[in-house]
Scaffold this motif. Structure first.
Motif, short mmCIF file in Angstrom:
data_model
loop_
_atom_site.label_atom_id
_atom_site.label_comp_id
_atom_site.label_asym_id
_atom_site.label_seq_id
_atom_site.Cartn_x
_atom_site.Cartn_y
_atom_site.Cartn_z
N ALA A 16 -3.24 -12.82 10.51
CA ALA A 16 -4.61 -12.80 9.99
C ALA A 16 -5.03 -11.37 9.64
O ALA A 16 -5.62 -11.12 8.57
N VAL A 17 -4.72 -10.41 10.50
CA VAL A 17 -5.11 -9.02 10.26
C VAL A 17 -4.40 -8.47 9.04
O VAL A 17 -5.02 -7.80 8.19
N LEU A 18 -3.11 -8.75 8.89
CA LEU A 18 -2.35 -8.24 7.74
C LEU A 18 -2.78 -8.90 6.43
O LEU A 18 -2.60 -8.32 5.36
N ASN A 19 -3.34 -10.09 6.50
CA ASN A 19 -3.91 -10.71 5.31
C ASN A 19 -5.23 -10.05 4.93
O ASN A 19 -5.57 -9.96 3.75
N LYS A 20 -5.96 -9.55 5.92
CA LYS A 20 -7.26 -8.96 5.66
C LYS A 20 -7.20 -7.53 5.15
O LYS A 20 -8.10 -7.08 4.43
N ILE A 21 -6.14 -6.78 5.50
CA ILE A 21 -6.13 -5.36 5.12
C ILE A 21 -6.04 -5.16 3.62
O ILE A 21 -6.39 -4.09 3.11
N ALA A 22 -5.61 -6.18 2.87
CA ALA A 22 -5.54 -6.05 1.41
C ALA A 22 -6.94 -5.90 0.81
O ALA A 22 -7.09 -5.43 -0.32
N TYR A 23 -7.98 -6.29 1.56
CA TYR A 23 -9.35 -6.19 1.06
C TYR A 23 -9.98 -4.83 1.37
O TYR A 23 -11.14 -4.60 1.03
N THR A 24 -9.24 -3.95 2.01
CA THR A 24 -9.75 -2.62 2.34
C THR A 24 -9.75 -1.73 1.10
O THR A 24 -8.71 -1.55 0.46
N ASP A 25 -10.91 -1.18 0.76
CA ASP A 25 -11.01 -0.28 -0.39
C ASP A 25 -10.79 1.16 0.07
O ASP A 25 -11.73 1.86 0.46
N MET A 26 -9.53 1.60 0.02
CA MET A 26 -9.22 2.98 0.36
C MET A 26 -9.31 3.85 -0.88
O MET A 26 -9.13 3.35 -2.00
N PRO A 27 -9.57 5.14 -0.73
CA PRO A 27 -9.54 6.04 -1.90
C PRO A 27 -8.16 6.00 -2.53
O PRO A 27 -7.14 6.11 -1.83
N THR A 28 -8.10 5.83 -3.84
CA THR A 28 -6.80 5.67 -4.49
C THR A 28 -6.05 6.98 -4.69
O THR A 28 -4.86 6.98 -4.98
N LYS A 29 -6.73 8.13 -4.51
CA LYS A 29 -6.08 9.41 -4.78
C LYS A 29 -5.80 10.24 -3.54
O LYS A 29 -5.07 11.22 -3.60
N ASN A 30 -6.37 9.89 -2.40
CA ASN A 30 -6.24 10.74 -1.22
C ASN A 30 -5.18 10.29 -0.23
O ASN A 30 -4.95 10.96 0.77
N TRP A 31 -4.57 9.16 -0.47
CA TRP A 31 -3.55 8.69 0.47
C TRP A 31 -2.19 9.25 0.06
O TRP A 31 -1.96 9.63 -1.09
N HIS A 32 -1.25 9.27 1.01
CA HIS A 32 0.12 9.71 0.74
C HIS A 32 1.08 8.77 1.45
O HIS A 32 0.77 8.23 2.52
N ALA A 33 2.24 8.57 0.85
CA ALA A 33 3.26 7.74 1.50
C ALA A 33 3.60 8.37 2.85
O ALA A 33 3.83 9.58 2.95
#
Length: 434
Positions: A16-33
């Motif tokens: 359930a949690v892993l299905n929900k994290i797709a709805y998280t709006d993270m900044p598209t430019k500040n994350w890194h692999a």
């Protein structure tokens, strides 16, 4: 602190949690692999981050993230389990089910998927998977609502490279576009679909994969309340509670689901020909991009057998479909070769092979000349051993190691001579047969 859980040991609470994290709006430019998934989710949604940690999933790290919600509507996140090296991917569904008019891109995509079986988001999902997949096949897919349908699209196109798929209240994938092997893949244990009591989205079409029907915890209000991931009832052990009486307590949703299934099922059957032909092109294109010609031929064989079993089509339509499949294979194959295979591109532009055997022999002679000169230098250096002092002896030995006739040069020269002989022999045979 919750014990860390790997992607191959998930219970329904983690799913359930892993299905929900797709709805998280993270900044598209500040994350890194390599960033902590927990920290990135915490910055955007502290409540969900707390659930992620409580579920023992705070050790996951981000691999890729895309958010095109303002364009096509496609959103997905890929992450890696450092304990096992497994890759997980979560696909976002349609937001705001109670206010459908404010989701035109998502709803248009949903309509395309339900009717003809392909949409811009489905193609983006396949591309996202192929960009981020673990090449050893250790991949896990998650998706809620439209995201569940996207996970199914990715799975049927790459089912051999996916370990497990976990969807919640998924929009059904259009079954009339699928080939026999894809339909069989949906029946495997690795495909898991959870449907909460009262949800109608999971019935918007024809469902041909196994479904786990689970109880509703009653916390979500509104007609589409049961569609939410949080509506799923989970016991103290982290497992969803099975529902034995579908739509009990949700009479209105039950009627709507029945009508939706009947209407959309009829639409899909009438558009079967379009769905089928589009899937042929998408699937063959996928095989050719990944350079899998053997799978192309197997797929074509499966398709032709499947076409013969279509009772809805006349004999003439079946033959036309078979011819279409053959033409698509040839045209799509040629297109991909021309654009991605430089050798094929050059060969089609230069259909005649011109070989100057005189130059081949000339190059061979030049290599032999270089080899003879190396031999002469080597003999002259040998004569220096009696003339240098002790301090220069080491330098002389090092220089001597780099001289002498080269076996590789001699082998290259022999290859050029043999190639020239072979071309001249073939040319004489061709001229003699004219």
């Amino acid at each position: 602190m919750a014990e860390q859980v790997s992607l191959d040991q998930l219970k329904d609470r983690q799913i359930a949690v892993l299905n929900k994290i797709a709805y998280t709006d993270m900044p598209t430019k500040n994350w890194h692999a390599g960033d902590s998934l927990y920290k990135r989710v915490q910055a955007a949604d502290p409540k969900l981050a707390k659930e992620l940690k409580a579920a023992g999933l705070d050790h996951l790290v981000i691999k890729d993230y895309t958010n095109r919600n303002d364009k096509s509507g496609f959103c997905a996140i890929a992450y890696v389990d450092p304990k096992t090296g497994a890759t997980g991917m979560s696909f976002r569904g349609t937001e705001g089910m109670d206010d459908l008019l404010h989701n035109p891109k998502d709803m248009a995509d949903n309509t395309m998927t339900a009717s003809i079986g392909v949409s811009p988001q489905s193609l983006e999902a396949i591309a996202f998977f192929e960009k981020n997949e673990d090449k050893s096949g250790n991949n896990y897919l998650f998706g809620h609502s439209k995201g569940g349908e996207l996970a199914a699209e990715v799975y049927v196109t790459n089912y051999n490279n996916v370990k497990e798929v976990h969807t919640i209240n998924p929009q059904p994938i259009n079954p009339y576009k699928l080939s026999p092997d894809q339909l069989a893949a949906l029946q495997r244990d690795k495909f898991d679909a959870i449907v909460v009591n009262g949800d109608i989205v999971a019935w918007l079409g024809t469902t041909l994969y196994p479904v786990r029907y689970v109880k509703n915890n009653g916390t979500q209000d509104g007609f589409f309340g049961p569609h939410a991931v949080d509506a799923m009832m989970i016991d103290k052990d982290g497992n969803a509670v099975i529902e034995r009486n579908p739509f009990s307590g949700y009479f209105g949703q039950g009627i709507a689901a029945l009508l939706a299934t009947k209407i959309l099922g009829s639409v899909q059957r009438h558009l079967m020909l379009y769905s089928f032909t589009i899937n042929v092109m998408v699937r063959i294109g996928n095989f050719l991009v990944n350079d899998l010609p053997d799978l192309v031929h197997k797929f074509v064989d499966h398709l032709k057998k499947a076409i013969d079993r279509f009772v809805e089509f006349t004999h003439e339509v079946k033959n036309a479909l078979k011819e279409f499949v053959g033409e698509v294979v040839n045209s799509v194959s040629s297109w991909f070769k021309k654009h991605f295979n430089s050798g094929y591109k050059y060969a089609t532009a230069h259909p005649f092979i011109q070989v100057d055997t005189y130059k081949l022999r000339s190059y061979a002679q030049r290599l032999e000349s270089i080899n003879r000169r190396l031999g002469q230098i080597d003999r002259r250096m040998d004569s220096l051993y009696t003339k240098v002092g002790f301090l220069d002896l080491w330098n002389l030995i090092q220089a001597d190691l780099f001289t002498g006739e080269s076996y590789k040069l001699r082998k290259c020269a022999a290859y050029l001579e043999e190639t020239a002989d072979d071309f001249e022999t073939v040319e004489r045979k061709i001229m003699g047969s004219l």
